[in-house]
Enzyme design. Sequence first.
Site, PDB file in Angstrom:
ATOM      1  N   ARG A   1      20.955 -62.761 -55.543  1.00 19.55           N
ATOM      2  CA  ARG A   1      19.529 -62.541 -56.261  1.00 19.55           C
ATOM      3  C   ARG A   1      18.489 -62.263 -55.258  1.00 19.55           C
ATOM      4  O   ARG A   1      17.549 -61.254 -55.595  1.00 19.55           O
ATOM      5  CB  ARG A   1      19.316 -63.781 -56.994  1.00 19.55           C
ATOM      6  CG  ARG A   1      17.945 -64.012 -57.416  1.00 19.55           C
ATOM      7  CD  ARG A   1      17.844 -64.991 -58.196  1.00 19.55           C
ATOM      8  NE  ARG A   1      18.564 -65.166 -59.628  1.00 19.55           N
ATOM      9  CZ  ARG A   1      19.514 -65.987 -59.839  1.00 19.55           C
ATOM     10  NH1 ARG A   1      19.730 -66.964 -58.848  1.00 19.55           N
ATOM     11  NH2 ARG A   1      20.251 -66.123 -60.748  1.00 19.55           N
ATOM     12  N   ALA A   2      18.642 -62.698 -53.924  1.00 20.47           N
ATOM     13  CA  ALA A   2      17.638 -62.317 -52.874  1.00 20.47           C
ATOM     14  C   ALA A   2      17.461 -60.750 -52.995  1.00 20.47           C
ATOM     15  O   ALA A   2      16.373 -60.217 -52.511  1.00 20.47           O
ATOM     16  CB  ALA A   2      17.923 -63.050 -51.757  1.00 20.47           C
TER      17      ALA A   2
END
Length: 680
Positions: free
Chosen positions: A275-276
């Site tokens: 997700r980062a």
Amino acid sequence: MSTPYPFTAIVGQDDLRLGLLLNAVSPAVGGVLVRGEKGTAKSTAVRALAALMPEVSVVPGCRFSCDPASPDPACPDGPHADAAGVPRPARTVELPVGASEDRLVGALDIERALSEGVKAFEPGLLADAHRGILYVDEVNLLHDHLVDLLLDAAAMGASYVEREGVSVRHAARFLLVGTMNPEEGELRPQLLDRFGLTVEVSASRDTDERVEVVRRRLAYDDDPEGFAARWAEEEGALRERIAAARALLPRVVLGDGVLRQIAATCAAFEVDGMRADIVMARTATALAAWAGREEVTADDVRQAALLALPHRRRRNPFDAPGLDEDKLDQTLDEAGGDRGQDDEDPDPGPDGGGDGGGGGGGVPPQADGEDRTPPRADGGADDTPSQAPEGAPDAPGRPAGGEQRPVAAAEPFRTKTLSVPGLGEGAAGRRSRARTEHGRTTGARRPEGALTKLHLAATVRAAAPHQRARGRVGRGLVVRRDDLRQAAREGREGNLVLFVVDASGSMAARQRMSAVKGAVLSLLLDAYQRRDKVGLVTFRGREAEVALPPTSSVDAAAARLESLPTGGRTPLAAGLLKAHDVLRVERLRDPSRRPLLVVVTDGRATGGPEPVALAGRAGRLHRSEGTASVVVDCETGYVRLGLAGELARELGGTAVTLDELRAEAIAGLVKDVTAAGRAA
């Protein structure tokens, strides 16, 4: 409706404004979490953002804000074939910390069900927030059952309601914005990761800037409409810039070299999952569009990392958020060569004159040249303190009064759950069994006072036998007050874990005190995960003190523990009596939260007349009030006096050594403690 404070009138807080504006440009960034001390314009800025958001086109009469260009085929108010849209402002929906589950996701319309005999769904706040902003003030205090529902909606972009015979699914895509004061406790990692960006805010230390903040706020309070009118031109210009950046966003190019820098940065900082990487890519693209460019640069990637990564690299709740900027620069250089310092200034600042504070994402700009280096993880403790027996004269370099410098805590370890037996009344948490307003339904009962959670099936069963006698006609059900049934629910509660730590000279050996701090730190970590309140009482010298009043901020307790000095006599009775005073006040303030007393000591008591007998009387005082207690025995050496065991008997609890605290035997500890107290 009150006039909101203008966004452009906010003084300073560049990171805060930038994070919010990037989400206005690209809602796909995923929202923003604003962390900071009280009184730093967190809520003011979030509420002011709504006036800058572009209008949305909705299907007339649709309670779920469907887009007429692509209506939700599963919309409960649908179908919406060839519906003409009407524009309206984007909504900012506030989720109160104490909201009910029904208010958040919606529920069966009880009034229509009972009066008309039809199943109708009443939408909740998730439906209201669709295609708008969902704002949670003090998001770290949100109850766990609401956090779980937010996680589901944020992950799927939809809300599913299955309850009381109602099965509804509707779209719920919103910009999630949360504000919090870290002093009041941290946020669950699962929800923390759902925020695309995080920013740290603090009050300016610059005198001129503080004067301007006060001047503008007083002017707004005196005449909100007139103040807003004076900033209308700046607000309009900023609104146009957001619209232009939104229009440019689809044309922004994210090259392979930039993607490699993003991936290398996330790998270098060891963030979990992917997700980062995705959030960084979307944030860098939004930064380029905000600056009016069609190509993402390394500077955009750097700023995106400072906004998207600090809250994702925390390994435990005691880690301070933030990034090592030297390491970030080195990673970007290695992944993409020269960062291009001669490139055009991205100019992401909301006023067109800055880069949002440069540091970004968790390291707010310091107007007075203050050191921005993050604090050491070990609290800056000297790991080689001088040592001397209790009562020895001061040595050179040792603080006055026989104190020794703070010792760093040993590595924390995982403990088994300490749970208070029985069924509590339910301060929301994740530790002990309790009757709560939220949780699984275990039965029904007649309401005592106002009805809060209707048990529909039980209510219908109670009313059904009387319908003929009540003259029922038509589909509606004739229901009287006596028919209503309250749902009885069982969930988990949080407890108050009060640590009473012996910091006297008898505990001052470096290795022992390090192990003691490591054990307390481990229990604090468990308290964080269980959503407990914690407090810290220490005693040494001639008195005891409340080092930390009961709070939800376990990281504040950890910080106080790390800086705890040692030395002097052992006023054990004073420590127990101080703990009794704390618990007495907390019982009045928060009567539903059951306490657990954890005394960390070797059991010695010195100073004053009959110190051992006085400590025993203080222990029996706790036992008489039924306080569950644990004594962590820190005595070492071949010859053991067993004083901690004697103290545990006076308290009606049990004693465990530091080694036993780490062992599997801790699982039933508090149950044994309470059983021993009842037997006594």
